[in-house]
Design a protein around this motif. Sequence first.
Motif, short mmCIF file in Angstrom:
data_model
loop_
_atom_site.label_atom_id
_atom_site.label_comp_id
_atom_site.label_asym_id
_atom_site.label_seq_id
_atom_site.Cartn_x
_atom_site.Cartn_y
_atom_site.Cartn_z
N PHE A 107 0.83 -1.20 0.00
CA PHE A 107 0.00 0.00 0.00
C PHE A 107 0.87 1.26 0.00
O PHE A 107 0.61 2.20 -0.74
N MET A 111 1.11 4.06 -2.99
CA MET A 111 0.81 5.47 -2.72
C MET A 111 1.97 6.40 -3.12
O MET A 111 1.83 7.61 -3.12
N ARG A 117 -4.10 7.09 -5.59
CA ARG A 117 -5.35 7.26 -4.84
C ARG A 117 -5.49 6.08 -3.89
O ARG A 117 -4.94 5.01 -4.12
N VAL A 118 -6.24 6.27 -2.84
CA VAL A 118 -6.33 5.29 -1.75
C VAL A 118 -6.99 3.99 -2.20
O VAL A 118 -6.45 2.90 -1.96
N SER A 121 -4.92 1.87 -4.63
CA SER A 121 -3.74 1.39 -3.91
C SER A 121 -4.10 0.25 -2.97
O SER A 121 -3.34 -0.71 -2.84
N ALA A 122 -5.24 0.33 -2.31
CA ALA A 122 -5.68 -0.75 -1.43
C ALA A 122 -5.99 -2.02 -2.22
O ALA A 122 -5.66 -3.13 -1.78
#
Length: 153
Positions: A107, A111, A117-118, A121-122
């Motif tokens: 993660f 990033m 973006r979150v 990335s997750a």
Amino acid sequence: MNMHGARKDLLAGAVFVGFGLAFAITANTYEVGSALRMGPGYFPLVLGSLLVLLGIAIAVKAFVAGEGDDLGPVPWKALVLLVAALLFFGYTVRGLGLIPSMLVTVFMTAMAGRNARVIPSAVIAASLTALSILIFVIALQLRLPYFGFWLQG
């Protein structure tokens, strides 16, 4: 020839040679073995040798190539996140276990991108962690704990 660009290539080549020599010298402290019976020092020795060759090729390019490009500003956010992710994984993989350490590490590296973006990335972190578990733990049957002793109370 742009001396500024040549200096950058020469410096990059020197860094590769330095890391390669460090790997190769350290590998010689372990049993190297042969190509058919590889010891624990075989792969680091081969990797170090390849890094030295790559460094020499980059340094030679500094003198052969014409113009060097300006690298632009240093991407500090990416640099800090990548170094922090590697340090985090190295220091926590035994205590947290493979799954939490890899999730956080991937993660953080995802990033580090310019337009990161979150949510994507997750998703990348979860996907690569699952793929790593499938490859290393299930397919190759390496004994890596999913969760470490820090989480087992």
